[in-house]
Scaffold this active site. Sequence first.
Site, PDB file in Angstrom:
ATOM      1  N   GLY A   1     -16.696   8.838  -7.301  1.00 14.37           N
ATOM      2  CA  GLY A   1     -16.022   7.717  -6.667  1.00 14.37           C
ATOM      3  C   GLY A   1     -16.524   7.561  -5.252  1.00 14.37           C
TER       4      GLY A   1
ATOM      5  N   GLY B   1     -15.013   5.033  -2.918  1.00 15.91           N
ATOM      6  CA  GLY B   1     -14.120   4.208  -2.106  1.00 15.91           C
ATOM      7  C   GLY B   1     -13.880   4.961  -0.804  1.00 15.91           C
TER       8      GLY B   1
ATOM      9  CG  PHE C   1       2.936  -1.789   8.440  1.00 14.57           C
ATOM     10  CD1 PHE C   1       2.418  -2.981   8.893  1.00 14.57           C
ATOM     11  CD2 PHE C   1       2.491  -1.281   7.223  1.00 14.57           C
ATOM     12  CE1 PHE C   1       1.477  -3.669   8.138  1.00 14.57           C
ATOM     13  CE2 PHE C   1       1.549  -1.972   6.467  1.00 14.57           C
ATOM     14  CZ  PHE C   1       1.044  -3.160   6.929  1.00 14.57           C
TER      15      PHE C   1
ATOM     16  CD  GLN D   1       4.812   0.955  -2.478  1.00 15.35           C
ATOM     17  OE1 GLN D   1       3.658   0.830  -2.098  1.00 15.35           O
ATOM     18  NE2 GLN D   1       5.742   1.477  -1.711  1.00 15.35           N
TER      19      GLN D   1
ATOM     20  CG  HIS E   1       3.739  -5.997  -2.839  1.00 11.39           C
ATOM     21  ND1 HIS E   1       4.148  -7.276  -2.589  1.00 11.39           N
ATOM     22  CD2 HIS E   1       3.461  -5.439  -1.634  1.00 11.39           C
ATOM     23  CE1 HIS E   1       4.105  -7.489  -1.278  1.00 11.39           C
ATOM     24  NE2 HIS E   1       3.693  -6.388  -0.682  1.00 11.39           N
TER      25      HIS E   1
ATOM     26  CG  LEU F   1      -0.069  -7.755  -1.693  1.00 17.39           C
ATOM     27  CD1 LEU F   1       0.088  -6.314  -2.130  1.00 17.39           C
ATOM     28  CD2 LEU F   1      -0.367  -7.777  -0.220  1.00 17.39           C
TER      29      LEU F   1
ATOM     30  CD  GLU G   1       5.901  -5.927   2.325  1.00 17.17           C
ATOM     31  OE1 GLU G   1       4.696  -5.723   2.544  1.00 17.17           O
ATOM     32  OE2 GLU G   1       6.555  -5.276   1.496  1.00 17.17           O
TER      33      GLU G   1
ATOM     34  NE  ARG H   1       5.531  -3.016   0.263  1.00 20.21           N
ATOM     35  CZ  ARG H   1       4.339  -2.482   0.540  1.00 20.21           C
ATOM     36  NH1 ARG H   1       3.872  -1.488  -0.177  1.00 20.21           N
ATOM     37  NH2 ARG H   1       3.621  -2.942   1.531  1.00 20.21           N
TER      38      ARG H   1
ATOM     39  CG  HIS I   1       0.952  -2.481  -3.990  1.00 21.93           C
ATOM     40  ND1 HIS I   1      -0.236  -3.159  -3.851  1.00 21.93           N
ATOM     41  CD2 HIS I   1       1.287  -2.062  -2.747  1.00 21.93           C
ATOM     42  CE1 HIS I   1      -0.594  -3.148  -2.569  1.00 21.93           C
ATOM     43  NE2 HIS I   1       0.299  -2.485  -1.888  1.00 21.93           N
TER      44      HIS I   1
ATOM     45  NE  ARG J   1       0.894   2.988  -0.619  1.00 21.09           N
ATOM     46  CZ  ARG J   1       0.449   1.944   0.094  1.00 21.09           C
ATOM     47  NH1 ARG J   1       0.012   2.111   1.314  1.00 21.09           N
ATOM     48  NH2 ARG J   1       0.427   0.735  -0.447  1.00 21.09           N
TER      49      ARG J   1
ATOM     50  CG  LEU K   1      -6.037   1.970   4.260  1.00 20.10           C
ATOM     51  CD1 LEU K   1      -6.319   0.797   5.196  1.00 20.10           C
ATOM     52  CD2 LEU K   1      -7.108   2.008   3.171  1.00 20.10           C
TER      53      LEU K   1
HETATM   54  C1  LIG Z   1      -4.125  -5.312  -2.377  1.00 14.52           C
HETATM   55  C2  LIG Z   1      -3.910  -3.957  -1.772  1.00 14.52           C
HETATM   56  C3  LIG Z   1      -3.581  -3.856  -0.421  1.00 14.52           C
HETATM   57  C4  LIG Z   1      -3.397  -2.599   0.166  1.00 14.52           C
HETATM   58  N1  LIG Z   1      -3.104  -2.533   1.510  1.00 14.52           N
HETATM   59  C5  LIG Z   1      -3.009  -1.315   2.110  1.00 14.52           C
HETATM   60  C6  LIG Z   1      -2.782  -1.206   3.525  1.00 14.52           C
HETATM   61  O1  LIG Z   1      -2.705  -2.204   4.243  1.00 14.52           O
HETATM   62  N2  LIG Z   1      -2.691   0.025   4.076  1.00 14.52           N
HETATM   63  C7  LIG Z   1      -2.805   1.152   3.328  1.00 14.52           C
HETATM   64  O2  LIG Z   1      -2.725   2.240   3.903  1.00 14.52           O
HETATM   65  N3  LIG Z   1      -3.019   1.085   1.988  1.00 14.52           N
HETATM   66  C8  LIG Z   1      -3.121  -0.116   1.363  1.00 14.52           C
HETATM   67  N4  LIG Z   1      -3.339  -0.175   0.001  1.00 14.52           N
HETATM   68  C9  LIG Z   1      -3.560   1.063  -0.761  1.00 14.52           C
HETATM   69  C10 LIG Z   1      -4.993   1.590  -0.550  1.00 14.52           C
HETATM   70  O3  LIG Z   1      -5.858   0.536  -0.266  1.00 14.52           O
HETATM   71  C11 LIG Z   1      -5.521   2.345  -1.774  1.00 14.52           C
HETATM   72  O4  LIG Z   1      -4.619   3.319  -2.153  1.00 14.52           O
HETATM   73  C12 LIG Z   1      -6.844   3.016  -1.448  1.00 14.52           C
HETATM   74  O5  LIG Z   1      -7.763   2.111  -0.903  1.00 14.52           O
HETATM   75  C13 LIG Z   1      -7.475   3.745  -2.620  1.00 14.52           C
HETATM   76  O6  LIG Z   1      -8.704   4.301  -2.189  1.00 14.52           O
HETATM   77  P1  LIG Z   1      -9.523   5.347  -3.045  1.00 14.52           P
HETATM   78  O7  LIG Z   1     -10.713   5.741  -2.244  1.00 14.52           O
HETATM   79  O8  LIG Z   1      -8.604   6.400  -3.506  1.00 14.52           O
HETATM   80  O9  LIG Z   1      -9.963   4.519  -4.326  1.00 14.52           O
HETATM   81  P2  LIG Z   1     -10.884   3.209  -4.500  1.00 14.52           P
HETATM   82  O10 LIG Z   1     -11.224   2.566  -3.217  1.00 14.52           O
HETATM   83  O11 LIG Z   1     -10.253   2.395  -5.546  1.00 14.52           O
HETATM   84  O12 LIG Z   1     -12.235   3.809  -5.045  1.00 14.52           O
HETATM   85  C14 LIG Z   1     -12.340   4.389  -6.309  1.00 14.52           C
HETATM   86  C15 LIG Z   1     -13.778   4.749  -6.541  1.00 14.52           C
HETATM   87  O13 LIG Z   1     -13.884   5.537  -7.701  1.00 14.52           O
HETATM   88  C16 LIG Z   1     -14.925   5.077  -8.504  1.00 14.52           C
HETATM   89  N5  LIG Z   1     -14.611   5.448  -9.874  1.00 14.52           N
HETATM   90  C17 LIG Z   1     -13.435   5.274 -10.540  1.00 14.52           C
HETATM   91  N6  LIG Z   1     -13.529   5.768 -11.784  1.00 14.52           N
HETATM   92  C18 LIG Z   1     -14.779   6.269 -11.909  1.00 14.52           C
HETATM   93  C19 LIG Z   1     -15.474   6.907 -12.964  1.00 14.52           C
HETATM   94  N7  LIG Z   1     -14.923   7.119 -14.155  1.00 14.52           N
HETATM   95  N8  LIG Z   1     -16.752   7.285 -12.759  1.00 14.52           N
HETATM   96  C20 LIG Z   1     -17.360   7.054 -11.577  1.00 14.52           C
HETATM   97  N9  LIG Z   1     -16.734   6.450 -10.547  1.00 14.52           N
HETATM   98  C21 LIG Z   1     -15.466   6.070 -10.711  1.00 14.52           C
HETATM   99  C22 LIG Z   1     -15.031   3.595  -8.228  1.00 14.52           C
HETATM  100  O14 LIG Z   1     -16.331   3.143  -8.480  1.00 14.52           O
HETATM  101  C23 LIG Z   1     -14.696   3.555  -6.741  1.00 14.52           C
HETATM  102  O15 LIG Z   1     -15.867   3.754  -5.982  1.00 14.52           O
HETATM  103  C24 LIG Z   1      -3.520  -1.433  -0.607  1.00 14.52           C
HETATM  104  C25 LIG Z   1      -3.838  -1.529  -1.956  1.00 14.52           C
HETATM  105  C26 LIG Z   1      -4.026  -2.775  -2.550  1.00 14.52           C
HETATM  106  C27 LIG Z   1      -4.360  -2.839  -3.993  1.00 14.52           C
END
Ligand SMILES: Cc1cc2nc3c(=O)[nH]c(=O)nc-3n(C[C@H](O)[C@H](O)[C@H](O)COP(=O)(O)OP(=O)(O)OC[C@H]3O[C@@H](n4cnc5c(N)ncnc54)[C@H](O)[C@@H]3O)c2cc1C
Lengths: 611, 287
Positions: free
Chosen positions: A12, A14, A115, A235, A237, A247, A250, A283, A348, A383, A389
Amino acid sequence: MTIHEHDVVVVGAGGAGLRAAIAAEEEGADVAMVTKLHPVRSHTGAAEGGINAALRDGDDWELHAYDTMKGSDYLGDAPAIETLAQDAPEEVIQLEHWGMPFSREDDGRVSQRPFGGLSFPRTTYAGAETGHHLLHTMYEQAVKRGIRVYDEFYVSQLAVTDHDDPEDRECHGCVAYDIKSGDVVGFRARNGVVLATGGDGQVFEHTTNAVANTGDGPAMAYRAGVPVEDMEFVQFHPTTLPSTGVLISEGVRGEGGILYNSEGERFMFEGGYANNAGELASRDVVSRAELTEVNEGRGINDEYVYLDMRHLGEERINDRLENIIHLAEDFEGVNPIDEPMPVKPGQHYHMGGIETNENGETCVSGLYAAGECACASVHGSNRLGGNALPELIVFGARAGHHAAGRDLGTAEVDTGPSARTETEDGLDTPVEPGALDTPDSDVAADGALVEPVELVERAVERERARIEDMLERDGTNHAEIREDLQETMTENVNVFRREADLKKALEVIRECRERYQGVAVSDPSRTFNTDLIHTIETGNLIDIAETITLGALAREEFRGAHWRQEHQERKDGEWLKHTMISWNDGSPELYYKPVVLEGENKEYEPKVRSY
Amino acid sequence: MSTQIKERDTETESESSEESEHQTRRLSEKRERADMKERADNDLSEHDETVRLKVFRYDPEVEGKKDPRFDTFEVPFTKGMTVLDALIYARDHFDSSLTFRHSCRQAVCGSDALFVNGRQRLGCKTQMVDLEWPVRIEPLPHADVVKDLIVDMEHFYDQMESVEPYFQTNELPSGEEQRQSRENREKVKMSTRCIWCSACMSSCNVAAGDNEYLGPAAINKAYRFAMDEREGEDMKAHRLNIIEQEHGVWRCQTQFSCTEVCPKDIPLTEHIQELKREAVKSNLKFW
Ligand SMILES: Cc1cc2nc3c(=O)[nH]c(=O)nc-3n(C[C@H](O)[C@H](O)[C@H](O)COP(=O)(O)OP(=O)(O)OC[C@H]3O[C@@H](n4cnc5c(N)ncnc54)[C@H](O)[C@@H]3O)c2cc1C
Ligand code: SF4
Ligand code: FES
């Protein structure tokens, strides 16, 4: 057979995966990211609001920790929460030093805003695109460091030894499907594998999560013996657009937007859901109110309610909520200056996930998890906005450092089945959960006896055979199964949870599992076979859905995001504990471990969560 | 190539700031959308609420798909439906081998830039009612097709990564953030919104003719750092050097096609022009 070797393999890319990879590189490790999407396509890019960190005079990490504990409804573990609050400031400054374009004050310092649930305005932000900037800034740093990315590689299996006790097992790598070429390849990780696969919102029909958020990491770890924690806490939304799940923040209600039903009633007040706070209630309260209206026939098209901001006037809307106009127009075809916006609750964020300690370690040695797929646990049963983040970068960094060999001290949160204090044997389920044929688990046969590379090779062979089989046989298309699964979860395991519905869901999940046995991929191609990828994902969704539902059935109380019709209060005497589910080679076992309320300097006292 | 943006008079004050340009563009798009909607509403009865998609198909490996062809899908129309929604419907109900990239469904992941009715657009950000029906969907032009609507992105990524797309500075305050003025943050703001969708590159005639041309997105990335005051003057000079190379800014012929298709409204052509001016300025300085 291709086997790639690295010290640390991050699954992953992200926010959590990128931070883990950069951390491992900082520590001198040879690290690679294996990701099904190109890094900048990860769903971290969708986060808008901001990132909490105590940066300013008048604020400190202890206040941040306190707010988080209270927000968690006392189901977060103090050592993890305090780590989050302590490390977040340095990590956020680090992002700024990497060039992240934060919004600025007149004196040139980064801006922060208030927030929900925060006692100090500590949500640091970059316009309405904080996640986008965080993701891109970190990807840039990965490019700068020349970190290897296996882009569009789908990881479908872990290579884990088959010791009886999961705590004796070791992870030596994983197996991935090269989406472009159709090859199944192995990854041998000399030091560790970090799972950072993000959310699993696709378990539900309607979600703010991306199509790729299918819970692959938790499902793989679970089947390899790592317990999943607090899965019932999801959670929702209250204001998402019906056709896509996009989304609507708020902010609209904050500026004075109102909710009304098909009869034109401002139901938050008139229906008595929240006589004081009205639309600004939390929420979960607003989500339940909306669904009650719809269920009682006062929804529009039996599906949604209206969120109206027309009375704010065009000028104010353009000034303060411009991005909302674009969202509503682009994704729902509605212009909110002239029309009310249709909204409904959507999945969410998943508080639950792979059990880890505050160093990102799971109970299987060499296997780590960070980000939304993990449960450290900082969010407990709920949460706070802006706390995901910082979780990505704090625990991503710790997992990466630890995997690369940095000494972070002994963790205080215990992991693995040995942390159990109580076993759940009384759970009355209408059908057996778990595998159809037991024993069944994703560990390599005789794995404990062979060399690590051979273990990876065996896992590759097993996966190849499984994929070959799915491509060659005839059978059901996964999309039908996925649709039924999502529908039952949305109907029965949503913001309202009743015993009978939860049991109904377990039955449907079981049926889905049975049908999945005969699943087949109809696209015969080796090139970019998304039919195959989605089919594997659907299998993962079934496991995730089942754990969510089992947890929800077991937890007979109302805490944070988890509401039970038959149990309308928080029961601290009985339920200050984490719900743990272990795959147990195909016969899932439910047990509990206590919440850690003992912090560095103080013991957190459960109080009523009211704002 | 058709574009959606028509010149129209608007009541908005014509400030030359980027923001008001968007407003103008949004407004004209909005009007157009209202017209379209009316048309679509009328069309609906005729179409019996289905929209016809003509989708490009190709698979180098599968018999019958080795020669590119168009398949037709009749998809039930629902309010708010986007091009991506329609593709998903077609895949999940008619042909599970229909292949396209997508993930976020909200114009942030940049996966689904497609060639829709002859123009580069994000599938998820394009409402069906805004289009002429039937809707023709093809992979992005000027890139190698891997399968169906999927193109090879490697070249685009290489160009992006060739401009040293990462923040670099030698002086960092310890334990606190660097200062940046609001004005400077505003200055780079639009340039930081890029989601790497490559719509701009695909629309660019120069890039089509010169494979080594950096392309609008990579130059915009360079702009994002060159204009960021936190990097300092030496770094800026280094960055101008990069974009002044043979296949850099001077290749741009100011055709605006990139600016027109960018789903994030980034004023790409302006950014390229500004870099040209900066480069001239800095060359004069050293003469
Ligand atoms: C619309 C929205 C708004 C949000 N706003 C906020 C905010 O304002 N503040 C806050 O703190 N949080 C917020 N959140 C929550 C937060 O953004 C997420 O929890 C967070 O970004 C998740 O990050 P991550 O790195 O865990 O996963 P992701 O960014 O989803 O990354 C997952 C990664 O895993 C990889 N992956 C998945 N499965 C596989 C697999 N089988 N094989 C290889 N690769 C794989 C994908 O390619 C990707 O690169 C929000 C969420 C959403 C949906
Ligand atoms: S500049 Fe615009 S069109 Fe080009 S890649 Fe970035 S977002 Fe896409
Ligand atoms: S699906 Fe992410 S940009 Fe369209």
